[in-house]
Design an enzyme around this catalytic site. Sequence first.
Site, PDB file in Angstrom:
ATOM      1  N   ASN A  10     -29.280   2.460  46.647  1.00 59.44           N
ATOM      2  CA  ASN A  10     -30.718   2.225  46.475  1.00 59.44           C
ATOM      3  C   ASN A  10     -30.939   1.914  45.001  1.00 59.44           C
ATOM      4  OD1 ASN A  10     -33.460   2.338  46.269  1.00 59.44           O
ATOM      5  ND2 ASN A  10     -33.685   4.398  47.123  1.00 59.44           N
ATOM      6  N   LYS A  17     -29.314   4.827  42.906  1.00 63.46           N
ATOM      7  CA  LYS A  17     -28.971   6.038  43.660  1.00 63.46           C
ATOM      8  C   LYS A  17     -27.896   5.665  44.667  1.00 63.46           C
ATOM      9  CE  LYS A  17     -33.583   7.976  43.571  1.00 63.46           C
ATOM     10  NZ  LYS A  17     -34.826   7.887  44.297  1.00 63.46           N
ATOM     11  N   ARG A  88     -30.650  -0.310  50.486  1.00 56.21           N
ATOM     12  CA  ARG A  88     -32.082  -0.236  50.747  1.00 56.21           C
ATOM     13  C   ARG A  88     -32.735  -1.441  50.069  1.00 56.21           C
ATOM     14  NH1 ARG A  88     -36.642   3.278  47.824  1.00 56.21           N
ATOM     15  NH2 ARG A  88     -38.324   2.711  49.218  1.00 56.21           N
ATOM     16  N   HIS A 177     -41.803   2.643  53.680  1.00 60.29           N
ATOM     17  CA  HIS A 177     -41.209   3.905  54.166  1.00 60.29           C
ATOM     18  C   HIS A 177     -40.769   3.782  55.627  1.00 60.29           C
ATOM     19  CE1 HIS A 177     -43.875   6.295  51.116  1.00 60.29           C
ATOM     20  NE2 HIS A 177     -42.674   6.107  50.612  1.00 60.29           N
ATOM     21  N   ARG A 238     -50.193   7.333  42.311  1.00 63.55           N
ATOM     22  CA  ARG A 238     -50.936   6.179  42.862  1.00 63.55           C
ATOM     23  C   ARG A 238     -52.243   6.651  43.484  1.00 63.55           C
ATOM     24  NH1 ARG A 238     -46.093   3.808  46.383  1.00 63.55           N
ATOM     25  NH2 ARG A 238     -44.635   4.984  45.119  1.00 63.55           N
ATOM     26  N   ASP A 280     -46.633  16.352  40.315  1.00 66.97           N
ATOM     27  CA  ASP A 280     -45.702  17.138  41.113  1.00 66.97           C
ATOM     28  C   ASP A 280     -46.452  18.236  41.875  1.00 66.97           C
ATOM     29  OD1 ASP A 280     -43.696  19.273  41.733  1.00 66.97           O
ATOM     30  OD2 ASP A 280     -42.366  17.840  40.741  1.00 66.97           O
ATOM     31  N   ASN A 332     -41.851  20.845  52.480  1.00 65.07           N
ATOM     32  CA  ASN A 332     -41.800  22.078  51.666  1.00 65.07           C
ATOM     33  C   ASN A 332     -43.132  22.747  51.385  1.00 65.07           C
ATOM     34  OD1 ASN A 332     -38.913  22.299  50.879  1.00 65.07           O
ATOM     35  ND2 ASN A 332     -39.300  20.220  50.132  1.00 65.07           N
ATOM     36  N   GLU A 382     -33.145   9.171  54.752  1.00 61.59           N
ATOM     37  CA  GLU A 382     -33.107   7.704  54.722  1.00 61.59           C
ATOM     38  C   GLU A 382     -31.679   7.189  54.519  1.00 61.59           C
ATOM     39  OE1 GLU A 382     -37.082   6.238  52.724  1.00 61.59           O
ATOM     40  OE2 GLU A 382     -36.593   8.241  52.052  1.00 61.59           O
TER      41      GLU A 382
HETATM   42  P1  AMP Z   1     -39.750  13.235  47.333  1.00 63.82           P
HETATM   43  O1  AMP Z   1     -40.258  11.968  46.696  1.00 63.82           O
HETATM   44  O2  AMP Z   1     -39.611  13.141  48.815  1.00 63.82           O
HETATM   45  O3  AMP Z   1     -38.527  13.810  46.658  1.00 63.82           O
HETATM   46  O4  AMP Z   1     -40.895  14.338  47.111  1.00 63.82           O
HETATM   47  C1  AMP Z   1     -41.338  14.721  45.836  1.00 63.82           C
HETATM   48  C2  AMP Z   1     -42.561  15.608  45.986  1.00 63.82           C
HETATM   49  O5  AMP Z   1     -42.207  16.759  46.785  1.00 63.82           O
HETATM   50  C3  AMP Z   1     -43.074  16.156  44.653  1.00 63.82           C
HETATM   51  O6  AMP Z   1     -44.499  16.090  44.617  1.00 63.82           O
HETATM   52  C4  AMP Z   1     -42.632  17.592  44.705  1.00 63.82           C
HETATM   53  O7  AMP Z   1     -43.492  18.422  43.948  1.00 63.82           O
HETATM   54  C5  AMP Z   1     -42.775  17.895  46.183  1.00 63.82           C
HETATM   55  N1  AMP Z   1     -42.070  19.147  46.506  1.00 63.82           N
HETATM   56  C6  AMP Z   1     -40.746  19.385  46.476  1.00 63.82           C
HETATM   57  N2  AMP Z   1     -40.505  20.706  46.750  1.00 63.82           N
HETATM   58  C7  AMP Z   1     -41.731  21.283  46.951  1.00 63.82           C
HETATM   59  C8  AMP Z   1     -42.160  22.610  47.252  1.00 63.82           C
HETATM   60  N3  AMP Z   1     -41.289  23.604  47.404  1.00 63.82           N
HETATM   61  N4  AMP Z   1     -43.491  22.835  47.396  1.00 63.82           N
HETATM   62  C9  AMP Z   1     -44.384  21.845  47.232  1.00 63.82           C
HETATM   63  N5  AMP Z   1     -44.037  20.567  46.946  1.00 63.82           N
HETATM   64  C10 AMP Z   1     -42.725  20.286  46.797  1.00 63.82           C
END
Ligand code: AMP
Length: 396
Positions: A10, A17, A88, A177, A238, A280, A332, A382
């Site tokens: 990717n 990646k 990808r 996605h 975004r 985040d 999560n 993915e």
């Molecule tokens: P991804 O792009 O799928 O890796 O997702 C990234 C997002 O997942 C970020 O906003 C992270 O803060 C969120 N994330 C990962 N672990 C947790 C968690 N334990 N609780 C809340 N959000 C999470």
Amino acid sequence: MSARNILVINCGSSSLKFALINQAHSQPLLSGLAERLDSPEATLHWWRSSHIREHLALPGADHRIALEHLLPMINDACGGRLHGIGHRVVHGGEHFTQSCLIDDAALQAIRATVTLAPLHNPANLLGIETTLNLYPQLPQVAVFDTAFHQSMPEHAFRYALPEQLYREQGVRRYGFHGTSHRYVSQRAAEITGLAVGDSCWLTAHLGNGCSTCAVVDGQSRDTSMGLTPLEGLVMGTRSGDVDPNLHSHLARTLGWSLEDIERLLNHESGLLGLSGLSNDMRSLEQARSQGHRAATLAIEVFCYRLAKSLASLICALPRMDGVIFTGGIGENSPLVRGKTVFYLSLLGLSVDKVANARCVGGVTGEINPPAYPRILVIPTNEEKQIALDTLTLLNS
Ligand code: AMP
């Protein structure tokens, strides 16, 4: 035939990646990323199934140099038996309705979509061209983020704009996605014992980028992202949907250029813009628990807008077998899932608190109370889907 090894790649503009996947193993044999390529800080990070992380500084390295450093590691991890490479590719336009083996015609068609994804497709092409040079003897496959959504009916993919813009400029909704929505909806059918070809799902991929999708009988019927991955939900940085007149409003009142507005909507908005704190979700949940007002609002807007999107996608379903949460946030965050489902209670949806709290950190499961419509948490994969598509095409 012994289990085969597929390298999944990717490529971003300054990152690469990778994951080396063996058919017989649930975890990649080797994975990692090269980041800050073409800069003095370029670094290669990798980890084997053991999860011990290693890294190597590669000052000034480009994608080719990073891949050349990877070669011996890949050979070592798969005993010199690499069978194919899956890439990808973000945008496949209307040309690609499924994954394909990369030949000259496919390369030309991918190049022709560069105007639709000027930030992403050139980087994806760079990865393909580099590996074609390094591994000329290996079959290579392109897996498109947009391809799954090519099954959307015209009333879902057209904007209410003059037809000429669609016919001549390709202005329509494409969706992204797709690999993730496809993977989790197939897993949902598998888990619940339904046939992929006779099951209906609403999927929510919630990572740094976020999108929803209505999946009917294994096909996308509508999705929240559009011409670009900016449309739809609130995301990390975004904005998702805004009034299209915002552009002219900002240009007129503040004298902002197109670049200023693009930067605002793509990189300074979403959770980051609303909270003024972070893109985040983990940081925002922590700030919310300490009473941070803007972080609390950012999470509320995120969940409300997500619920609105899921509710609107009901229009694309003949019936509903379940809602699926995936992506870093979807997998999560019991808080986000609980709040979103709260806004959907008129659809009869509800969350079981204990089950919701249990499904974190890669745990798959149902989080609805007994006898309520299904709500599933399913970790996306993915890389695995790209490897599976590559294997399917190698067999064909
Ligand atoms: P991804 O792009 O799928 O890796 O997702 C990234 C997002 O997942 C970020 O906003 C992270 O803060 C969120 N994330 C990962 N672990 C947790 C968690 N334990 N609780 C809340 N959000 C999470």
